[in-house]
Design an enzyme around this catalytic site. Structure first.
Site, mmCIF file in Angstrom:
data_model
loop_
_atom_site.group_PDB
_atom_site.id
_atom_site.type_symbol
_atom_site.label_atom_id
_atom_site.label_comp_id
_atom_site.label_asym_id
_atom_site.label_seq_id
_atom_site.Cartn_x
_atom_site.Cartn_y
_atom_site.Cartn_z
ATOM 1 N N GLY A 165 0.852 -1.187 0.000
ATOM 2 C CA GLY A 165 0.000 0.000 0.000
ATOM 3 C C GLY A 165 0.879 1.224 0.000
ATOM 4 N N ALA A 166 0.254 2.362 0.287
ATOM 5 C CA ALA A 166 0.986 3.618 0.266
ATOM 6 C C ALA A 166 2.161 3.579 1.247
ATOM 7 C CB ALA A 166 0.037 4.751 0.619
ATOM 8 N N VAL A 225 3.339 -6.064 2.458
ATOM 9 C CA VAL A 225 2.763 -7.129 3.285
ATOM 10 C C VAL A 225 3.191 -8.488 2.716
ATOM 11 C CG1 VAL A 225 0.629 -8.104 4.229
ATOM 12 C CG2 VAL A 225 0.790 -5.646 3.843
ATOM 13 N N ASP A 267 -10.535 5.176 6.446
ATOM 14 C CA ASP A 267 -10.247 4.627 5.117
ATOM 15 C C ASP A 267 -11.057 3.360 4.875
ATOM 16 O OD1 ASP A 267 -9.159 4.455 2.607
ATOM 17 O OD2 ASP A 267 -7.223 3.672 3.254
#
Ligand SMILES: Nc1ncnc2c1ncn2[C@@H]1O[C@H](COP(=O)(O)OP(=O)(O)OP(=O)(O)O)[C@@H](O)[C@H]1O
Length: 475
Positions: free
Chosen positions: A30-31, A35, A141
């Protein structure tokens, strides 16, 4: 003489992690994070190892997850590794797929998602959001891609990197609601969560933690306070366990103050990456949070003193998408996002939200009068009036009018035929990325989900990975 450990940029070089986990393939990024799938060596448990490259995001995620560990619909944080000068690595339960994949798959198959399944997904989301909001945690989010799903159909809220704790927990359901809430969720509220359920971690909640939510600190200062508070908290844990009392004296930092963030007319076109961290030490929040398609209008108008209700708007967008299998407001820029909302709900005026003119960008952004807004009915064709009204209770301008997660959990919709199916009967896609190869454009649009980017205003961009990083081409 002892030398400090070399700074590590890779999870693979961290001895304390590889001693306990086999690190397998990367399953997402992600940003702020990468992971990996991992296996705990002691018992073969499958885990997700989330290496977070941004300390503020790591801090928020750890803090929020520690407070929410007793909710079945919040991703489990098993433990974390975090030493100064290194990225935090969170060890999370591994969840193979997400609600975005459920929706994508349903879209490709005839019949969509059965109503009993829709209701079960909704109930699980509501249970997770309610747990956050009871603890005054605003997720900021919420979107289908952040609602992870286990093989056996259990949905869990994840990605708390943008979460903020607004004030002390203490909002507890009244008793009438509590009973049907427990029936619908199978979740019994435990006002004092088992704080020691996260091995190797100490809770950060309660007295003094609000002082932690200062956003403009250096990484070193952040970390120093983190360690100090952990120590302080450790000393207090025993007392808390005995008394079960939460300190209710701390005030609501986040919702009680007015922004002193610069009144920049272009603010709403910033990428949130650029402005994230703008929550300031006086409690003002940044408006650049969340993924655009799910972002509440007050955020799009630059609000910095919003509350939990921003999550409820996102919830309405998610419910609508579950019901129609199409995103409700798929804006391609922040202005387009607002334009889409206005074309459906009509112009934002003081009649529908009395204090809307106080929104920082209310007078800066103006739209032509919409003679005949389409109404949410037009966005939810073939859905029952009751389902439309359910979405309307969330997707409405005035945050004070949005239904709370608790209210919806008790709604008669979930007790009427067809009843929510058991989680074991939910259809769970085999993989997360089983998108339709025939329609890559559509998938790309969805995958982007209106994430903010500095490049929004430049039209389509082509991003390629290269041996030295990536290249961006504007077309
Ligand atoms: N517990 C988990 N189990 C399996 N996969 C996960 C897990 N957590 C995260 N992922 C995968 O990693 C991706 C990135 O994770 P996450 O969204 O938490 O990170 P982020 O950097 O905060 O992302 P974003 O840019 O969306 O804010 C997710 O989309 C998901 O594919």
């Amino acid at each position: 003489m002892e030398h400090p450990l070399p700074k590590s940029w890779s999870i693979h070089t961290r001895p304390e992690i590889v001693a306990k986990y086999e690190i397998m393939e990367r399953v997402g990024s992600g940003a702020y994070s990468d992971v990996y799938r991992g296996r705990r060596l002691s018992d073969n448990l499958m885990v997700a190892l989330k290496e977070v490259h941004d300390y503020q995001s790591a801090f928020r995620e750890i803090e929020a997850l520690q407070m929410l560990q007793n909710c079945p619909n919040i991703v489990v944080l098993h433990e974390y590794f975090w030493r100064e000068d290194e990225d935090a690595v969170l060890v999370l339960e591994f969840l193979r797929t997400d609600l975005a994949a459920v929706i994508r798959e349903a879209k490709r198959k005839e019949g969509g998602v059965r109503l009993g399944e829709v209701k079960r997904w909704m109930l699980q989301i509501l249970c997770g959001v309610d747990a956050c909001h009871r603890n005054m945690i605003v997720h900021r989010d919420l979107k289908p891609g952040n609602l992870l799903v286990s093989d056996d159909g259990v949905l869990k809220l994840a990605d708390f990197g943008q979460a903020r704790i607004l004030m002390e927990p203490g909002f507890v359901a009244d008793n009438d609601n509590q009973q049907s809430y427990e029936q619908n969720t199978g979740y019994q509220e435990n006002i004092s969560p088992p704080l020691d359920s996260v091995p190797g971690t100490d809770s950060l909640q309660n007295p003094g933690y609000n002082n932690l939510v200062e956003e403009d600190m250096s990484r070193e200062e952040y970390f120093r306070q983190f360690v100090e508070l952990k120590a302080k908290r450790h000393a207090m844990d025993e007392t808390d366990k005995e008394t079960n009392i939460n300190d209710g004296n701390t005030s609501c930092l986040a919702t009680g103050t007015i922004s002193d963030i610069e009144d920049d007319p272009l603010k709403s076109s910033y990428s949130y990456e650029a402005e994230e961290g703008g929550d300031d030490e006086h409690g003002a929040l940044t408006s650049c949070v969340g993924t655009r398609w799910f972002r509440a209008p007050e955020l799009l108008y630059g609000s910095t003193d919003y509350g939990l209700e921003v999550d409820l708007w996102s919830l309405g967008c998610i419910f609508s998408e579950l019901l129609t299998l199409e995103p409700l407001f798929p804006g391609i820029s922040d202005i387009d996002q607002l334009g889409r909302i206005i074309s459906v709900l009509g112009k934002l005026t003081e009649e529908v939200w009395p204090s809307c003119c106080k929104l920082p960008d209310y007078r800066t952004i103006s739209f032509a009068k919409i003679e005949k807004p389409t109404g949410l009915e037009a966005c939810l064709p073939n859905r029952s009036p009751y389902e439309i009204s359910l979405v309307k209770r969330l997707v409405c301008y005035d945050p004070a009018n949005r239904a709370t997660a608790m209210e919806l959990l008790n709604d008669k919709y979930f007790n009427e035929e067809p009843l929510p199916v058991p989680t074991s009967e939910l259809h769970v896609p085999l993989t997360k990325n089983d998108h339709d190869e025939d329609s890559p454009g559509e998938w790309n649009d969805y995958n982007d989900m209106g994430s903010d980017s500095d490049f929004d205003d430049f039209g389509p961009v082509n991003v390629r990975t290269t041996s030295s990083g990536f290249s961006i081409q504007f077309s």
